[in-house]
Design an enzyme around this catalytic site. Structure first.
Site, PDB file in Angstrom:
ATOM      1  N   HIS A 274      -6.380  -7.481 -15.291  1.00 18.81           N
ATOM      2  CA  HIS A 274      -5.699  -8.127 -14.164  1.00 18.81           C
ATOM      3  C   HIS A 274      -4.278  -8.538 -14.537  1.00 18.81           C
ATOM      4  O   HIS A 274      -3.337  -8.353 -13.742  1.00 18.81           O
ATOM      5  CB  HIS A 274      -6.511  -9.344 -13.719  1.00 18.81           C
TER       6      HIS A 274
ATOM      7  N   GLU B 193      -2.042  -5.522 -14.547  1.00 16.06           N
ATOM      8  CA  GLU B 193      -1.717  -5.122 -13.171  1.00 16.06           C
ATOM      9  C   GLU B 193      -0.540  -5.944 -12.635  1.00 16.06           C
ATOM     10  O   GLU B 193       0.361  -5.418 -11.977  1.00 16.06           O
ATOM     11  CB  GLU B 193      -2.955  -5.290 -12.292  1.00 16.06           C
ATOM     12  N   HIS B 194      -0.515  -7.248 -12.944  1.00 20.49           N
ATOM     13  CA  HIS B 194       0.606  -8.095 -12.547  1.00 20.49           C
ATOM     14  C   HIS B 194       1.898  -7.650 -13.232  1.00 20.49           C
ATOM     15  O   HIS B 194       2.956  -7.563 -12.601  1.00 20.49           O
ATOM     16  CB  HIS B 194       0.331  -9.553 -12.923  1.00 20.49           C
TER      17      HIS B 194
ATOM     18  N   GLU C 155      -3.223 -18.994  -9.969  1.00 21.14           N
ATOM     19  CA  GLU C 155      -4.221 -18.197  -9.247  1.00 21.14           C
ATOM     20  C   GLU C 155      -5.631 -18.662  -9.614  1.00 21.14           C
ATOM     21  O   GLU C 155      -6.505 -18.788  -8.749  1.00 21.14           O
ATOM     22  CB  GLU C 155      -4.035 -16.718  -9.596  1.00 21.14           C
TER      23      GLU C 155
END
Length: 412
Positions: free
Chosen positions: A49, A52-53, A129
């Site tokens: 993740h 991906e950022h 997040e």
């Protein structure tokens, strides 16, 4: 239709799939990487993740601002998301801008620079997040639920990761992860819309030729374990989740039997749970069921929220409905569920974004494209006895439960 579908494999092993929809003016592009959180070891938790950022934070030829500006200049919508088994980078643009969008996606996949100052900033973003997720009761209970379903396994860990591992990641960690998983043999480029297959292949050969050859990534088999968990939180309602061992997506016949079961049991306004729990008893506003599916495992989930003093009654009524589901399914329910499932699948075929993701995921999972006609035939051939047998198999598995509510309901 099969004649609209085309596939090519580049010299380095990258799979290129297209589905032509000549009646639209746009294209949807998906770059599917067959790696997600369940591929991570304990020291890598959250890196899929995080990576991906970071893909949007600058390359050797573009700054983060330039990436955003170039997509805006072509009126494109682009983003990415990370799942347990895949990371998907996607874009939707007008057909005339397809090559430009491919150019940007190829750049961020192959040439991200992972500047240390950007890593530090994005670490803070992901912490926010995570904090947002922890403040959300739904996110919180499902995280607890899956940690029981797949106890001490990557599938049971949050995709976002935890601050302990996230804070340790450096440029070298990201480059090592890319080297291990982001190779041509583990990537699928799928494009749907008003598209010319040969032109897409030509663009892919030009833009992705530097991707090294490689093998598909592997993960350890998942094992459904189950258990009970409780979260003490002062809310207006108590939420209950019940889970059972469901169906993996690799077996299509079993998968669509389970999908029909979920629809009949709790998939719509005419479903048994909605009619009994909400309409007849007024016990819950939100109630339903669904099957979460992975390549080698699945979880059949029932959810409902109710007043604190109604939790015991809700649980009792849910168990009663579960028993009834294992005994009888009538023809009217079968017709409604099949119509609902077929309608959802066929209407989705009209959307370029859905079609692009569908052909890519099909090939990543099964090594082939499965046309909708084949799915329709599977659904048509399912009988009421198949649903009853599926219900008995699923509901006889170990029950997983998760509750979020006030502490006096613990162990109700």
């Amino acid at each position: 239709m099969k004649e609209n579908f085309n596939i090519s494999k580049l010299k380095n092993g990258l799979t290129v799939l297209t589905y032509n929809m000549p009646y639209v003016d746009s294209v949807a592009i998906n770059l599917i990487t067959k790696v997600g959180s369940r591929y991570e070891n304990s020291e890598e938790e959250g890196i899929s993740h995080f990576l991906e950022h970071m893909a949007f934070k600058g390359t050797t030829t573009r700054t983060a601002k330039q990436i955003a500006e170039e997509f805006d200049e072509i009126g494109g919508h682009f983003n990415a998301y990370t799942g347990h088994e895949k990371t998907i980078y996607y874009a939707r643009v007008l057909s005339e801008n397809c090559d430009k969008a491919l150019n940007i996606l190829a750049d961020i996949i192959q040439n991200s620079i992972f500047a240390e100052e950007e890593i530090a900033k994005e670490y803070q973003v992901i912490l926010q997040e995570i904090a947002h997720s922890q403040d959300n009761p739904d996110d919180l209970i499902y995280e607890k639920f899956y940690s029981s379903v797949y106890k001490d396994q990557p599938l049971g860990k949050p995709i976002l990761g935890a601050s302990k591992t996230l804070s340790s990641f450096t440029k070298e960690h990201f480059l090592s992860f890319i080297d291990k998983h982001y190779n041509a043999g583990n990537l699928y480029l799928s494009v749907a819309g008003n598209v010319d297959h040969d032109k897409i292949v030509s663009s892919a050969e030009r833009l992705f030729s530097s991707l090294k050859q490689g093998e598909k990534s592997n993960f350890l088999p998942a094992k459904y374990i189950g258990g009970n968990s409780f979260i003490n939180k002062d809310l207006e309602q108590t939420t209950l989740i019940l889970g059972f061992e469901g169906t993996p997506y690799i077996n299509l016949e079993r998968l669509y039997r389970t999908q029909l079961l979920a629809i009949i049991f709790g998939g719509g306004m005419s479903s048994r749970l909605f009619q009994h729990i909400r309409e007849k008893l007024g016990l819950a506003y939100a109630v339903g069921s669904y099957n979460s599916t992975y390549s080698d495992s699945g979880v059949f989930t029932i959810y409902a929220s109710t007043a604190h003093d109604k939790l015991e009654l809700l649980y009792k009524e849910l168990k009663t409905e579960i028993t009834k589901m294992t005994e009888k399914v009538n023809e009217e329910e079968m017709i409604r569920a099949k119509t609902q499932l077929r309608s959802n699948l066929l209407m989705a075929q009209e959307k370029v974004a859905y079609k692009s993701e569908e052909i890519g995921k099909n090939y990543a999972a099964f090594g082939k494209y499965i046309p909708p006609e084949e799915i329709m035939e599977i659904i048509t051939n399912i009988k009421a006895d198949d649903i009853i047998n599926t219900a008995n198999k699923i509901f006889s598995s170990i029950t997983t439960s998760a509750i979020i509510g006030p502490n006096d309901l613990r162990g109700f």
